[in-house]
Write an enzyme that holds these catalytic residues in place. Structure first.
Site, short mmCIF file in Angstrom:
data_model
loop_
_atom_site.label_atom_id
_atom_site.label_comp_id
_atom_site.label_asym_id
_atom_site.label_seq_id
_atom_site.Cartn_x
_atom_site.Cartn_y
_atom_site.Cartn_z
N HIS A 1 -55.09 31.66 14.30
CA HIS A 1 -54.08 30.68 13.89
C HIS A 1 -52.80 31.29 13.36
O HIS A 1 -51.85 30.57 13.08
CB HIS A 1 -54.65 29.72 12.84
CG HIS A 1 -54.75 30.33 11.48
ND1 HIS A 1 -55.80 31.10 11.11
CD2 HIS A 1 -53.90 30.30 10.42
CE1 HIS A 1 -55.60 31.52 9.87
NE2 HIS A 1 -54.46 31.06 9.43
C1 UD1 Z 1 -51.82 27.50 6.79
C2 UD1 Z 1 -51.43 28.62 5.83
C3 UD1 Z 1 -52.30 29.86 6.07
C4 UD1 Z 1 -53.78 29.50 6.09
C5 UD1 Z 1 -54.01 28.39 7.12
C6 UD1 Z 1 -55.46 28.00 7.20
C7 UD1 Z 1 -49.06 28.63 5.17
C8 UD1 Z 1 -47.74 29.28 5.34
N1 UD1 Z 1 -50.03 29.03 6.00
O1 UD1 Z 1 -51.43 27.87 8.09
O2 UD1 Z 1 -52.06 30.80 5.05
O3 UD1 Z 1 -54.56 30.63 6.44
O4 UD1 Z 1 -53.21 27.26 6.74
O5 UD1 Z 1 -55.74 27.06 8.16
O6 UD1 Z 1 -49.21 27.81 4.30
N2 UD1 Z 1 -51.43 20.73 11.65
C9 UD1 Z 1 -52.09 19.66 12.20
N3 UD1 Z 1 -53.14 19.13 11.51
C10 UD1 Z 1 -53.55 19.63 10.31
C11 UD1 Z 1 -52.88 20.73 9.77
C12 UD1 Z 1 -51.82 21.28 10.45
O7 UD1 Z 1 -51.75 19.20 13.28
O8 UD1 Z 1 -54.51 19.09 9.71
C13 UD1 Z 1 -50.26 21.31 12.33
C14 UD1 Z 1 -49.00 21.20 11.48
O9 UD1 Z 1 -48.36 19.99 11.65
C15 UD1 Z 1 -48.22 22.38 11.97
C16 UD1 Z 1 -49.27 23.40 12.34
O10 UD1 Z 1 -50.49 22.69 12.52
O11 UD1 Z 1 -47.49 22.06 13.14
C17 UD1 Z 1 -49.40 24.46 11.30
O12 UD1 Z 1 -49.81 23.91 10.04
P1 UD1 Z 1 -49.35 24.60 8.65
O13 UD1 Z 1 -50.05 23.91 7.57
O14 UD1 Z 1 -47.88 24.73 8.61
O15 UD1 Z 1 -49.84 26.09 8.71
P2 UD1 Z 1 -51.19 26.75 9.21
O16 UD1 Z 1 -50.91 27.44 10.48
O17 UD1 Z 1 -52.34 25.78 9.16
#
Ligand code: UD1
Length: 354
Positions: free
Chosen positions: A203
């Site tokens: 991820h």
């Molecule tokens: C985040 C953390 C990372 C952690 C990871 C665990 C930061 C900078 N990064 O990364 O340290 O290891 O979580 O999973 O905080 N999204 C969905 N559904 C969800 C959650 C996210 O669709 O339930 C999408 C968001 O809209 C976004 C992408 O996934 O487009 C990334 O989500 P984001 O929370 O920004 O960061 P992670 O990659 O999950």
């Protein structure tokens, strides 16, 4: 009773919160704030239910894209909520944007901050998590270091007086999660046999945000002799949709799995292949070797003991990833580097300080 506010937002934080919350509620009035960073049911509600974490008292519903917007909106909403709750201390976990926003909003209100999983450093400032960790440690009144090397980093940064070596809270999370797991049921559900498959998770933005690098990495993993089970994080799913036809036949994608499923799948895999921080240590504790698809790791002890091998996808030639994994030999020893009964130790420190 003194009031503690625990701030969480992303999946790995729910896992850390479970044992912490259970232990802390025996001595403190705990209020949970969920920022909303992870909002899909499979990434959030299911973990609260599975780990029997009390429902959040506040859900800020912040799922914005982009670091500035996400962190900024969290700061605004957290400040308002913390003023209302007026706690004696705020606890933040790990290294996500929710961690930094929690620490910064509390520090600006002069509320003491405690950081669980402090002192980890990858020395790679292109990772948003590295920036979040460094700043959170600096803002914290108390840093709980999970391992010796984290404690050393905190000392080097002048934070010795506010840091304590407690062990890693995920030792307790893992014991809680595994106690609930039915190993045979999980293996049957995914139609897998003991030590006859690899578990793959990805991820990190630098691995999954560009289709060329993700495609090349999956091609390289296509050279492995066993099947790979690949639970896909929502971030990765967005890009993988365009690459479906190019996924090698030995890689099977599935929805994100529960915590108990993740532990059973890690425990029974030949090896785990991942860019997750949490899985590097879970696999170590469970006695499964791990191959980390990154140039560096925060969990240096897992490398030194031979259980974790770094394989940077962009720097590794075509067959090297599969050759290294196919020919890996298990080390003789696996010292207990992550401690034990960690949540109880943390609560004792909190009682002594606040
Ligand atoms: C985040 C953390 C990372 C952690 C990871 C665990 C930061 C900078 N990064 O990364 O340290 O290891 O979580 O999973 O905080 N999204 C969905 N559904 C969800 C959650 C996210 O669709 O339930 C999408 C968001 O809209 C976004 C992408 O996934 O487009 C990334 O989500 P984001 O929370 O920004 O960061 P992670 O990659 O999950």
């Amino acid at each position: 009773m003194k009031k503690i506010v625990s701030i969480v937002g992303a999946r790995p934080q729910f896992i850390k919160l479970a044992p912490f919350s259970k232990a802390v509620r025996q001595h403190f009035n705990e209020v949970i704030i969920h920022t909303g960073q992870h909002y899909d049911s499979v990434m959030s509600q299911q973990f609260f239910k599975e780990l029997e974490i009390p429902d959040p008292d506040h859900n800020l519903g912040i799922k914005a894209l982009g670091h500035a917007l996400q962190t900024g909106q969290m700061l605004m909403a957290l400040e308002e909520t913390l003023i209302k709750e007026d706690p004696h201390v705020v606890v933040v976990f790990g290294d996500t944007n929710s961690t930094l926003a929690g620490a910064l909003s509390a520090a600006k209100l002069n509320i003491p901050v405690v950081h669980v999983e402090a002192g980890l450093r990858s020395s790679n400032k292109t990772m948003p998590e590295e920036i979040n960790r460094i700043l959170t440690d600096k803002l914290s009144s108390l840093c709980f270091a999970p391992v010796e090397s984290a404690m050393e980093s905190l000392k080097k940064e002048g934070l010795k007086d506010t840091s304590l070596l407690t062990g890693d809270i995920m030792v307790d999370s893992l014991a809680m999660g595994l106690a609930k797991a039915d190993e045979n049921a999980v293996l049957n559900k995914f139609e897998l046999s003991v030590k006859d498959y690899y578990l793959l998770t990805l991820h990190r933005p630098y691995n999954v945000d560009e289709s060329v690098s993700l495609k090349q990495m999956l091609e390289k993993l296509g050279g492995l002799k066993k099947e790979l089970l690949f639970p896909v994080h929502p971030r990765t799913a967005k890009l993988l949709d365009h690459l479906k036809a190019l996924i090698p036949p030995n890689i099977r994608t599935v929805e994100p799995v529960s915590f108990a499923e993740s532990l059973v799948l890690q425990k029974n895999a030949t090896a785990c292949i991942t860019d997750s921080g949490g899985m590097q240590k879970e696999s170590y504790i469970l006695g499964t070797p791990v191959f980390t698809l990154r140039t560096e790791t925060e969990w240096k002890e897992t490398i030194e003991t031979g259980w974790n091998t770094l394989l940077a996808p962009a720097l590794t030639p075509q067959n090297m990833i599969s050759d290294t994994i196919n020919s890996y030999q298990l080390p003789q020893n696996r010292p207990a580097i992550f401690g034990k009964a960690v949540a109880a130790a943390m609560v004792n420190h909190l009682l002594a300080r606040f």
